[in-house]
Design a protein around this motif. Structure first.
Motif, short mmCIF file in Angstrom:
data_model
loop_
_atom_site.label_atom_id
_atom_site.label_comp_id
_atom_site.label_asym_id
_atom_site.label_seq_id
_atom_site.Cartn_x
_atom_site.Cartn_y
_atom_site.Cartn_z
N SER A 1 0.64 -1.27 0.09
CA SER A 1 -0.01 0.15 0.12
C SER A 1 0.88 1.21 0.07
O SER A 1 0.16 2.24 -0.10
CB SER A 1 -0.74 0.00 1.17
OG SER A 1 -0.14 0.19 2.54
N TYR B 1 -3.64 4.82 2.92
CA TYR B 1 -4.82 4.20 3.39
C TYR B 1 -5.81 4.12 2.08
O TYR B 1 -6.32 3.17 2.16
CB TYR B 1 -5.47 5.15 4.24
CG TYR B 1 -4.59 5.41 5.57
CD1 TYR B 1 -3.53 4.48 5.82
CD2 TYR B 1 -4.59 6.47 6.43
CE1 TYR B 1 -2.50 4.68 7.01
CE2 TYR B 1 -3.93 6.49 7.68
CZ TYR B 1 -2.81 5.69 7.68
OH TYR B 1 -1.94 5.91 8.86
N LYS B 2 -5.95 5.04 1.29
CA LYS B 2 -6.69 4.95 0.07
C LYS B 2 -6.27 3.77 -0.80
O LYS B 2 -7.19 2.97 -1.45
CB LYS B 2 -6.67 6.25 -0.71
CG LYS B 2 -7.09 7.44 -0.18
CD LYS B 2 -7.31 8.70 -0.87
CE LYS B 2 -7.70 9.95 -0.21
NZ LYS B 2 -7.47 11.00 -1.17
N GLU C 1 -5.01 0.95 0.54
CA GLU C 1 -5.29 -0.20 1.16
C GLU C 1 -6.79 -0.44 1.06
O GLU C 1 -7.37 -1.53 0.82
CB GLU C 1 -5.25 0.10 2.86
CG GLU C 1 -3.95 0.20 3.25
CD GLU C 1 -3.83 0.50 4.66
OE1 GLU C 1 -2.62 0.79 5.11
OE2 GLU C 1 -4.66 0.79 5.29
N SER C 2 -7.67 0.70 0.84
CA SER C 2 -9.06 0.63 0.46
C SER C 2 -9.23 0.03 -0.89
O SER C 2 -10.26 -1.00 -0.94
CB SER C 2 -9.86 1.87 0.48
OG SER C 2 -9.80 2.37 1.81
N LEU D 1 -8.59 -3.71 -0.57
CA LEU D 1 -9.65 -4.33 0.36
C LEU D 1 -11.06 -4.60 -0.66
O LEU D 1 -11.54 -5.80 -0.45
CB LEU D 1 -10.26 -3.65 1.48
CG LEU D 1 -9.43 -3.36 2.63
CD1 LEU D 1 -9.69 -2.16 3.63
CD2 LEU D 1 -9.15 -4.69 3.44
N LYS D 2 -11.35 -3.72 -1.55
CA LYS D 2 -12.36 -3.86 -2.63
C LYS D 2 -12.00 -5.20 -3.34
O LYS D 2 -12.74 -5.95 -3.85
CB LYS D 2 -12.69 -2.58 -3.32
CG LYS D 2 -13.82 -2.76 -4.38
CD LYS D 2 -13.82 -1.23 -5.07
CE LYS D 2 -15.12 -1.31 -6.13
NZ LYS D 2 -15.09 -0.26 -6.85
N ARG E 1 -3.12 1.43 8.28
CA ARG E 1 -4.04 2.21 9.08
C ARG E 1 -4.03 1.44 10.49
O ARG E 1 -4.49 2.18 11.32
CB ARG E 1 -5.28 2.12 8.24
CG ARG E 1 -5.98 0.78 8.36
CD ARG E 1 -7.16 0.87 7.46
NE ARG E 1 -7.01 0.96 6.27
CZ ARG E 1 -8.30 1.05 5.36
NH1 ARG E 1 -9.40 0.93 5.86
NH2 ARG E 1 -7.96 1.41 4.07
N LYS F 1 -13.66 6.82 9.01
CA LYS F 1 -14.28 5.83 7.77
C LYS F 1 -13.51 4.67 7.54
O LYS F 1 -13.94 3.72 6.98
CB LYS F 1 -14.40 6.76 6.48
CG LYS F 1 -13.03 7.26 5.84
CD LYS F 1 -13.19 8.12 4.74
CE LYS F 1 -11.87 8.43 4.03
NZ LYS F 1 -11.93 9.68 2.91
N TYR F 2 -12.21 4.75 7.92
CA TYR F 2 -11.15 3.73 7.64
C TYR F 2 -11.44 2.55 8.59
O TYR F 2 -11.50 1.41 8.29
CB TYR F 2 -9.78 4.04 7.68
CG TYR F 2 -9.49 4.96 6.46
CD1 TYR F 2 -9.59 4.50 5.23
CD2 TYR F 2 -8.89 6.25 6.56
CE1 TYR F 2 -9.35 5.29 4.21
CE2 TYR F 2 -8.56 7.19 5.54
CZ TYR F 2 -8.91 6.69 4.26
OH TYR F 2 -8.62 7.45 3.23
N GLU G 1 -14.78 0.90 7.83
CA GLU G 1 -14.72 0.18 6.54
C GLU G 1 -14.02 -1.37 6.78
O GLU G 1 -14.73 -2.15 6.39
CB GLU G 1 -13.66 0.75 5.52
CG GLU G 1 -13.19 0.08 4.28
CD GLU G 1 -12.18 0.41 3.51
OE1 GLU G 1 -12.43 0.37 2.32
OE2 GLU G 1 -11.48 0.94 3.88
N MET G 2 -13.03 -1.45 7.79
CA MET G 2 -12.65 -2.74 8.34
C MET G 2 -13.91 -3.53 8.97
O MET G 2 -13.66 -4.49 8.82
CB MET G 2 -11.15 -2.35 9.07
CG MET G 2 -10.29 -2.03 8.15
SD MET G 2 -8.60 -1.96 9.49
CE MET G 2 -8.65 -3.72 9.98
#
Length: 338
Positions: free
Chosen positions: A99, A103-104, A106-107, A110-111, A127, A136-137, A140-141
């Motif tokens: 990553s 963190y973006k 990472e998202s 995850l998707k 994160r 929000k992070y 999300e987890m």
């Protein structure tokens, strides 16, 4: 040449496709002579089952997603290597996401992992170690945890993981300070990582706690935030050497920072450990072969790597709970501080 399917195998064996499937997956009783005939035909055509079809049938993909923040950091690489070896033993494949501490990104991983229907997600940093993190992070987890198990290593957001594996860094740090005190050294400094990252802040906390407990001395000028790389170690020494008085021992956030610190000290005419002692933390592979070899703390990579895979492979977790497991650390005394 036409691609052979499970239906072709079934037709030639004069059995149903479901029976072929049972033989392939070992999911039901099949008479010995029929099973042997099916296996002979499979071998004859070198038939390989469709992985996606099998995952849809069995509701598992035999894949695990791993997210780490910096693929150049030996701490994460060594855990990954141990995890990958263990995953292969269990018949799992690994998808790696680097990553870059973003963190973006990472998202995005995850998707992607969810779309690939992975059987579990492992977070090795990023994160999960941020002291100040946008809600929000975390949310999300927590949402993903309800769909796919999430295993974290040294996370400070335990409620967002199915299982959080924590290395006993406090024990390791206490043993390191105790060793320094027993050797008779009194003046101690430390090069930490970045501010607002849990590994930096917790080690600063342990440093101040055990410096006091063992009657050692430090000063605010000897407590330096720098980073987690070799260059950070060099810069940390540059800041430290601006002081008129220097510590006898410089503790470092990790081994690669310690290596950078030693290189910079040597380039400026200091001898390690004769003039200044240096310690690391993690016990990466290079710690033993570097000159001088590093006094450090072993984070027990092998146990971490095995455990994160074993938990997912054996499904020994509860989706509704957030559990924690502590891994032992060990002091390793070598040349850089002896």
């Amino acid at each position: 040449m036409k691609k052979v399917t499970i239906y072709d195998i079934a037709k030639e064996a004069n059995v149903s496709p479901s029976m072929v499937s049972r033989v392939i997956n070992g999911s039901g009783p099949v008479k010995k002579e029929k099973a042997e005939k099916i296996l002979q035909i499979i071998k004859k055509y070198n038939y390989v089952p469709n992985a996606l079809a099998r995952s849809l049938t069995k509701k598992e993909s035999r894949t695990i997603g791993i997210i780490l923040p910096d693929i150049s950091n030996p701490f994460f690489v060594q855990i990954y290597k141990e995890a990958e070896k263990r995953a292969l033993e269990h018949g799992y494949n690994i998808i790696l996401g680097n990553s870059f501490s973003d963190y973006k990104i990472e998202s995005l991983y995850l998707k992607s992992f969810l779309e690939k229907q992975v059987d579990g997600i492992i977070f090795l940093g990023g994160r999960i170690n941020a002291c100040k993190l946008d809600e929000k992070y975390v949310k999300e987890m927590a949402e993903i945890k309800g769909k796919v198990p999430i295993i974290t290593v040294n996370s400070i957001y335990e409620e967002s993981s199915t299982l959080n594996i924590v290395t006993d860094e406090e024990k390791g740090f206490r043993e390191l300070v105790e060793f320094i005190a027993k050797k008779g050294y009194k003046k101690i400094g430390i090069i930490l990582g970045e501010k607002c990252i849990s590994s930096s802040e917790t080690k600063r906390e342990y440093f101040l706690k055990y410096i006091k407990e063992y009657n050692l001395s430090t000063s605010k000028e000897w407590i330096i935030y720098s980073g987690f790389s070799v260059e950070a170690g060099k810069k940390g020494i540059g800041k430290l050497l601006k002081n008129k008085k220097l510590p006898e021992v410089i503790m470092c956030i990790n081994d690669i920072v310690a290596i950078g610190a030693i290189r910079e000290l040597v380039s400026r005419g200091f001898k390690v450990p004769d003039d200044i002692k240096v310690t690391g933390f993690d016990d990466i592979e290079l710690a033993q072969s570097f000159i001088p070899s590093l006094t450090t703390v072993d984070q027990n990579y092998t146990e971490i790597g095995k455990l994160i895979i074993d938990v997912l492979a054996t499904k020994s977790f509860d989706h509704n709970l957030s559990e924690k497991v502590m891994i032992e650390t060990s002091l390793r005394v070598r040349e850089s501080c002896n």
